[in-house]
Structure formats: structure tokens, C-alpha cells
Design an enzyme around this catalytic site. Structure first.
Site, PDB file in Angstrom:
ATOM      1  N   GLU A 127       0.869  -1.176   0.000  1.00 49.11           N
ATOM      2  CA  GLU A 127       0.000   0.000   0.000  1.00 49.11           C
ATOM      3  C   GLU A 127       0.907   1.227   0.000  1.00 49.11           C
ATOM      4  O   GLU A 127       1.666   1.445   0.941  1.00 49.11           O
ATOM      5  CB  GLU A 127      -0.899   0.026   1.232  1.00 49.11           C
ATOM      6  CG  GLU A 127      -1.871   1.190   1.220  1.00 49.11           C
ATOM      7  CD  GLU A 127      -2.445   1.483   2.578  1.00 49.11           C
ATOM      8  OE1 GLU A 127      -2.352   2.639   3.022  1.00 49.11           O
ATOM      9  OE2 GLU A 127      -2.974   0.544   3.203  1.00 49.11           O
TER      10      GLU A 127
ATOM     11  N   CYS B  37      -3.533   7.655   4.625  1.00 54.70           N
ATOM     12  CA  CYS B  37      -3.357   7.252   3.235  1.00 54.70           C
ATOM     13  C   CYS B  37      -4.661   7.347   2.463  1.00 54.70           C
ATOM     14  O   CYS B  37      -4.656   7.387   1.230  1.00 54.70           O
ATOM     15  CB  CYS B  37      -2.801   5.840   3.163  1.00 54.70           C
ATOM     16  SG  CYS B  37      -3.771   4.622   4.078  1.00 54.70           S
TER      17      CYS B  37
END
Length: 517
Positions: free
Chosen positions: A257, A296
């Protein structure tokens, strides 16, 4: 001298032999603790986790491993006050931001405990039904998933030291795979404390849960073909992980990620005073300021019909104007600090880059900090940028500023707006705002190919939706392209990463014994 936090490997606590790195209060600048991994026998640590921890976990059923998760959640719930104090001191978070991390971790553990309990006494999972390979049906094929016989290495980011551990560890441990976590150095204290509490409570078998604080040097070199690595962080580090021999040559399974330039989009057909505009403005402001924009999944780009550009800028600015920034311990402060002065400098550099191509629509930097010295504290105040030329502003679509910064842009028509959202080159999440179910559904399907999650907000869910940036264990977390191409959570789908799939070809009697009805 500050306390040195111990690492837990080979079933025991071990201190590093070097000077270590000092973790500091990002608001006050004071030293808190030290972390160091110098001198650890990494090959032995990984072997112990694989052989001792893995064997002990695989000897348990899914339901028994689910009980471990439930017990761990109970331990963490009991230590919640201590974790809140560590988060405030080491991450500079206000109480509501700490809740996202700490309470989110406990909730995720509890969810996987409940899902795992429903799997019962099985020790592997069926994947579909048996299919005939011969005309008379006496020879068939059935797929099963069995726990991987390796170790899961987690290299985690600084922004979620609690949730970042347990959202990965819950499905790994439930699958029967031991975990070694390497938390980001800047905020490693909370991760280490949570691991310590669970280990010392005697909940998990020896070797099932290890923590290494300090440098990540040498960790990737320990990985073997049956192991897994899960990374959250920058695209630069992600590229290094993908290029490491363990992944490139030995096919170690990796989940990445990385950077994500997420967006929020208001569909056409709404007036400046509409409920859809109000919901958009509130969510953009919230996503800019929760965790000081250090998520994020935070909204980085906002797309609205051209005629609403000024009105939406004012609506978001009005929300941001109410946010007091400073020491999270002070009354009235709604947003704390970034995790370090280094991160503060990175955000200011990125902001300056974006400002060269945009206008400043709301400048929180004009407001004084509350009980914090701007020369010391890593407090970044929210800034809303804007450009009326979104097609030409390439940097806005290419660079993520990991702080309280977002850019507002107008679009000509919906097709143009969707195309602008896709210029993120793959994102974790996009949110859509409007009232027409058919139009929203079509837009969601359009963005699904380039986003891991599409969050649709209409007036009827205005008070109940879980939030653009909140990662719920029931839904997939991950995204294609720039976002890393990884996938986490999504209920029991998360177990796929920690299992190996095989087709067993045999008689119906053998397959029946393999997967009893």
C-alpha cells in the site's frame, strides 16, 4: 537517559546493542523513549517464528485462533488509557484521532474474532465445490486453501501504529501464520507496547507475534519462498521491496500500500445551498484535519461543477476556520501535530510545490497555534488550494502532500470530472456526493476500475456513513496502480493472502473426507 524499548524475537525480550533512535513528543520536542534493533539474530528470529510460532498456530482450529484474537482485544481494551497517553505524547494526536487508531484496532480484532469463530473446527478452507474430471464422476477436483507455512513480515507506516498492526495481524493470526512487525521508528512506542501487553498476557503461542523496533536493515534478506511481506509507506520504498531478490527472484508474496491521491467528487445538478454541497464540504474538512491529514485514505483532490467552484471553496473554508490547531492536551484544540518535525518539513516542501501551480483558497497558517511553539512543534495548519485549470495542473494529480492539504478543482461535465479523478493513476478511495441513485451508481462503477473503494454519500446516509477515509474491516482496503496494487481486509477475503490454494484431484470419498459436509 531515556528508556530503551526491547524487541520481542525468539520468544523473549531482547534489547538492541546500539545507541538507538530517540522518539520525541512532536509538539513539545521532549525525548520519550529509544528504539534499537542492533545485534539481533535475525535468521534465528525468523526461523523461530516459522517453526515454533507457525506450528503452534496451525495446530489450532480457526475457532481456537479466533478465541486468541478475542482475548487479545480484551487485553487491549484494558490498556486503552495507556495507549491513548502514548499516542498523544508520541504522535501528537487529539483524543478523537487517537480513537481512530486505537479503538479502530480493537474493533478490527473483535470483528475477525467473530468471523473466525464461525469457521468452526476446520483447519483448512474449501474453495468452491467439487467438479468432475471424468465422465462417470468417479474422479473429481476440489480446491482448498491451507495456511501458508511461512512468516508474515509487516513493515508498517508511522501514521497508524495501533490499527496498522492489528488490521494486518488479525487475519494473519486467524489464518495460522506467525507475525513479525517492524513499526515505523518515529511512532514505534505504541506498537511495541501493544505487542508487549498481548505477549505478556500469555495469549498467543511463543513465536506467533514478534516486534522489531529500529532499523529495517536485513529484514527482507530473511524472507524465504513461503513467507509474506506486507508494506505500507512510500512508493519509493515499495519499489525497493518489489525489486528485492526475495520478491523478484523467490516469489515471496507481497502486499503493497503506497502513495494515493484520493478524490471527492460532487455530481452535477446541485445548488450552492444544497445538502450535497454541505455534506461534501463537511467531509473534505474532516478528511483534511483528522490525524492532521496523515491518512493514506485522506481526500487530496476535490472536483465540483465549474459553477459551484467559489461556493464550495467558501463552504470548505468555513469548516476549516473552526479548527483550532496546537497541543492536543489543551482545551479546544481539534487538530494536533504531524508525527515529527521532519514530517512537518516534508509537508511544507510539498505545499510550496503545489502552491506554485494553484491559488490559496483558505490559509490556516494565519491562525496562531494553541499552546505550541511554532519553532518546535510539528503542527501544520490546514490549507485549501484551488486551480481553475485542472487539466494543466499536472502536479496536483501526481504528488501527495501527506498533511492537512487538499486542492479544489472545477470540471466541465461529469465525464470530465471522472476523468480527472482517474488521473490519480490508481487510488485507495474516491467519494461521490449527490442525490440521484442511478447517476451515483453509474459513476461508482466507472471509478471502480481505478479505485479500491468508492464511498457514496447521499442525504439519507449523511449521518450514518462511516466516512470517506475510515477503513472498515468489512470492506476492502487497497487500490490499483499508484496505490500499490494491494488488498487488505474485506472480511474473510483478507485470509486469502495468508493461505495457499491447491487443487486436490481424487475420488468423491477422499474429497468428502477432506471437506466434510
Amino acid at each position: 537517559m531515556t528508556e530503551l524499548l526491547a524487541n520481542h524475537v525468539c520468544g523473549r525480550w531482547q534489547a538492541g546493542t546500539g545507541p538507538g533512535s530517540v522518539l520525541r513528543d512532536p509538539v513539545r520536542g521532549s525525548a520519550l523513549v529509544r528504539v534499537d534493533a542492533t545485534g539481533l539474530d535475525l535468521p534465528a528470529a525468523f526461523d523461530y517464528a516459522r517453526e515454533t510460532g507457525g506450528a503452534a498456530l496451525r495446530a489450532l482450529s480457526y475457532a481456537q485462533r479466533a478465541k486468541l484474537l478475542a482475548d487479545a482485544a480484551g487485553v487491549l481494551q484494558a490498556g486503552r488509557d495507556a495507549y491513548y497517553a502514548i499516542s498523544t505524547a508520541n504522535s501528537g494526536t487529539v483524543k478523537s484521532d487517537t480513537a481512530v487508531d486505537v479503538d479502530g484496532a480493537i474493533y478490527t480484532l473483535g470483528q475477525y474474532a467473530r468471523w473466525g469463530a464461525a469457521l468452526g473446527d476446520a483447519r483448512h478452507l474449501a474453495d468452491g465445490e467439487a467438479v468432475a474430471l471424468a465422465r462417470d464422476g468417479v474422479f473429481q477436483s476440489r480446491h482448498i486453501q491451507v495456511p501458508a507455512r511461512g512468516v508474515a513480515l509487516f513493515i508498517n507506516a508511522f501514521n497508524f501504529p495501533a490499527w496498522g498492526l492489528w488490521e494486518k495481524a488479525a487475519p494473519a493470526l486467524l489464518s495460522g501464520v506467525p507475525v513479525i512487525v517492524k513499526p515505523a521508528t518515529a511512532t514505534a512506542w505504541l506498537t511495541q507496547r501493544m505487542v508487549r501487553d498481548v505477549v505478556e498476557a500469555g495469549i498467543v503461542p511463543p513465536g506467533a507475534l514478534s516486534v522489531i523496533c529500529g532499523s529495517a536493515a536485513g529484514l527482507m534478506d530473511q524472507l524465504q519462498p513461503w513467507d509474506m511481506v506486507s508494506f505500507t509507506g512510500s512508493a519509493e520504498t515499495a519499489a525497493a521491496i518489489r525489486g528485492h531478490a526475495a520478491v523478484a527472484r523467490h516469489a515471496v508474496r507481497s502486499n503493497i500500500e503506497a502513495d494515493s491521491i484520493n478524490s471527492a467528487l460532487l455530481l452535477p445538478g446541485h445548488g450552492p445551498d444544497s445538502e450535497a454541497v454541505r455534506l461534501l464540504a463537511r467531509e473534505v474538512a474532516r478528511e483534511m484535519t483528522v490525524k492532521s491529514g496523515q491518512k493514506c485514505t485522506a481526500i487530496r483532490r476535490v472536483f465540483v461543477p465549474g459553477a459551484l467552484y467559489d461556493a464550495v471553496a467558501q463552504a470548505i473554508g468555513a469548516q476549516l476556520a473552526e479548527v483550532a490547531v496546537g497541543d492536543p492536551r489543551s482545551e479546544g484544540v481539534r487538530m494536533g501535530s504531524l508525527v515529527s518535525r521532519e514530517q512537518y518539513d516534508s509537508v511544507q516542501k510539498g505545499l510550496a510545490g503545489l502552491m506554485a501551480h494553484t491559488d490559496v483558497l483558505h490559509d490556516g497558517r494565519r491562525r496562531a497555534l494553541v499552546d505550541a511553539d511554532p519553532a518546535v512543534a510539528a503542527c501544520a495548519r490546514p490549507v485549501l488550494l484551488g486551480t481553475r485549470s485542472p487539466d494543466a495542473a499536472s502536479l496536483v494529480h501526481d504528488m501527495e502532500v501527506f498533511g492537512p492539504v487538499a486542492t479544489l478543482m472545477p470540471y466541465r461535465d461529469l465525464a470530465h470530472g471522472l476523468a480527472l479523478a482517474r488521473r490519480g493513476q490508481g487510488s485507495l478511495v474516491a467519494s461521490l456526493y449527490g442525490e440521484d441513485p442511478a447517476a451515483l451508481a453509474a459513476a461508482a462503477a466507472d471509478l471502480a476500475a481505478s479505485h479500491g473503494r468508492v464511498h457514496v454519500v447521499t442525504p439519507e446516509v449523511g449521518r450514518t456513513h462511516t466516512g470517506h477515509g475510515n477503513v472498515m474491516p468489512q470492506s476492502q482496503h487497497g487500490g490499483p496502480g499508484r496505490a500499490g496494487g494491494g488488498s487488505e481486509l474485506g472480511g474473510l477475503r483478507a485470509l486469502d493472502f495468508y493461505h495457499r490454494k491447491a487443487a486436490v484431484q481424487a475420488s468423491p470419498a477422499v474429497l468428502q473426507a477432506l471437506v466434510p459436509a
